[in-house]
Design a protein around this motif. Sequence first.
Motif, short mmCIF file in Angstrom:
data_model
loop_
_atom_site.label_atom_id
_atom_site.label_comp_id
_atom_site.label_asym_id
_atom_site.label_seq_id
_atom_site.Cartn_x
_atom_site.Cartn_y
_atom_site.Cartn_z
N PHE A 92 9.49 35.57 -33.40
CA PHE A 92 10.19 34.76 -32.40
C PHE A 92 9.87 33.28 -32.59
O PHE A 92 10.78 32.44 -32.62
N LEU A 93 8.59 32.95 -32.70
CA LEU A 93 8.19 31.55 -32.85
C LEU A 93 8.73 30.95 -34.14
O LEU A 93 9.23 29.81 -34.15
N TRP A 94 8.62 31.68 -35.24
CA TRP A 94 9.10 31.23 -36.55
C TRP A 94 10.59 30.88 -36.47
O TRP A 94 11.02 29.81 -36.86
N PHE A 149 13.18 27.09 -36.27
CA PHE A 149 14.35 26.79 -37.08
C PHE A 149 15.60 26.62 -36.23
O PHE A 149 16.49 25.85 -36.58
N VAL A 150 15.69 27.34 -35.11
CA VAL A 150 16.80 27.13 -34.18
C VAL A 150 16.74 25.70 -33.64
O VAL A 150 17.76 25.01 -33.57
N TRP A 151 15.54 25.26 -33.29
CA TRP A 151 15.37 23.89 -32.80
C TRP A 151 15.79 22.88 -33.86
O TRP A 151 16.54 21.95 -33.58
N GLN A 152 15.35 23.08 -35.10
CA GLN A 152 15.69 22.17 -36.19
C GLN A 152 17.20 22.18 -36.44
O GLN A 152 17.83 21.14 -36.62
N ALA A 181 27.91 16.44 -45.77
CA ALA A 181 29.07 16.79 -46.58
C ALA A 181 29.24 18.30 -46.79
O ALA A 181 30.26 18.72 -47.33
N VAL A 182 28.26 19.10 -46.38
CA VAL A 182 28.38 20.55 -46.62
C VAL A 182 29.52 21.11 -45.78
O VAL A 182 29.85 20.59 -44.72
N PRO A 183 30.14 22.20 -46.26
CA PRO A 183 31.22 22.81 -45.49
C PRO A 183 30.70 23.38 -44.17
O PRO A 183 29.53 23.75 -44.05
N LEU A 184 31.59 23.46 -43.20
CA LEU A 184 31.23 23.97 -41.88
C LEU A 184 30.64 25.37 -41.94
O LEU A 184 29.72 25.70 -41.20
N TRP A 185 31.14 26.20 -42.86
CA TRP A 185 30.67 27.59 -42.91
C TRP A 185 29.18 27.67 -43.22
O TRP A 185 28.52 28.62 -42.81
N THR A 186 28.64 26.68 -43.92
CA THR A 186 27.20 26.73 -44.21
C THR A 186 26.38 26.44 -42.95
O THR A 186 25.35 27.07 -42.74
N ASP A 187 26.87 25.52 -42.11
CA ASP A 187 26.19 25.28 -40.83
C ASP A 187 26.26 26.53 -39.96
O ASP A 187 25.29 26.88 -39.29
N VAL A 188 27.41 27.19 -39.97
CA VAL A 188 27.56 28.42 -39.19
C VAL A 188 26.63 29.50 -39.74
O VAL A 188 25.96 30.20 -38.97
N ALA A 189 26.56 29.63 -41.06
CA ALA A 189 25.69 30.65 -41.67
C ALA A 189 24.23 30.41 -41.31
O ALA A 189 23.51 31.35 -40.96
N VAL A 190 23.80 29.16 -41.36
CA VAL A 190 22.41 28.86 -41.00
C VAL A 190 22.17 29.14 -39.52
O VAL A 190 21.13 29.68 -39.14
N GLY A 191 23.13 28.79 -38.68
CA GLY A 191 23.01 29.09 -37.26
C GLY A 191 22.91 30.58 -37.00
O GLY A 191 22.08 31.04 -36.20
N VAL A 192 23.74 31.36 -37.69
CA VAL A 192 23.68 32.83 -37.55
C VAL A 192 22.32 33.34 -38.03
O VAL A 192 21.72 34.21 -37.40
N PHE A 236 19.36 31.76 -38.10
CA PHE A 236 18.24 31.41 -37.22
C PHE A 236 18.39 32.01 -35.83
O PHE A 236 17.42 32.56 -35.29
N TRP A 237 19.58 31.92 -35.24
CA TRP A 237 19.79 32.56 -33.93
C TRP A 237 19.68 34.07 -34.04
O TRP A 237 19.16 34.74 -33.14
N GLY A 238 20.16 34.62 -35.16
CA GLY A 238 20.02 36.06 -35.39
C GLY A 238 18.57 36.47 -35.51
O GLY A 238 18.17 37.54 -35.03
#
Length: 146
Positions: free
Chosen positions: A22-24, A28-31, A56-67, A69-71
């Motif tokens: 959870f902490l780990w 990354f969610v915070w970052q 400049a990265v595509p939106l899907w990469t931000d979504v993937a990282v969000g999934v 870390f939130w996942g």
Amino acid sequence: MVDVLRRMPTPWHLWLVGVLSFLWNAIFVWQWTLQVTGDPAYWNSLSPAEAAYLRAVPLWTDVAVGVAFWGGVLAAVLLLFRRRQATMAFAVALIAMLADTAYIHFMSNGREIMGPVGVAFGLVIIAVLVVQTAYCAWMGRRGVIV
């Protein structure tokens, strides 16, 4: 007579792995939140090349990282509640992180921009997700999480 499904007692290491996971992932969610909300302190901490690359990265990469870390946070909570779905949540987080890493390594010049330390840290995140997924699968096979 009624058969009652009994859970195995909760081993001490489940609490340790759950809380550390959870902490780990929360870090990354915070970052990630600082990055996607455009926090000036976050962006000023990056080199100009890193900032330009991340913008400049595509939106899907931000979504993937969000999934990813939130996942990971969701999976850790599910693990602490001893729910079998934690394994799937960690697996989804792993797949999302692999997608982002594929973009960095094979579809862009991310390796050059982030440097060896940045690339290595991304691989550490993947390794941790693999271990978290494997741990949950093991706890599921032992009947600790149901």
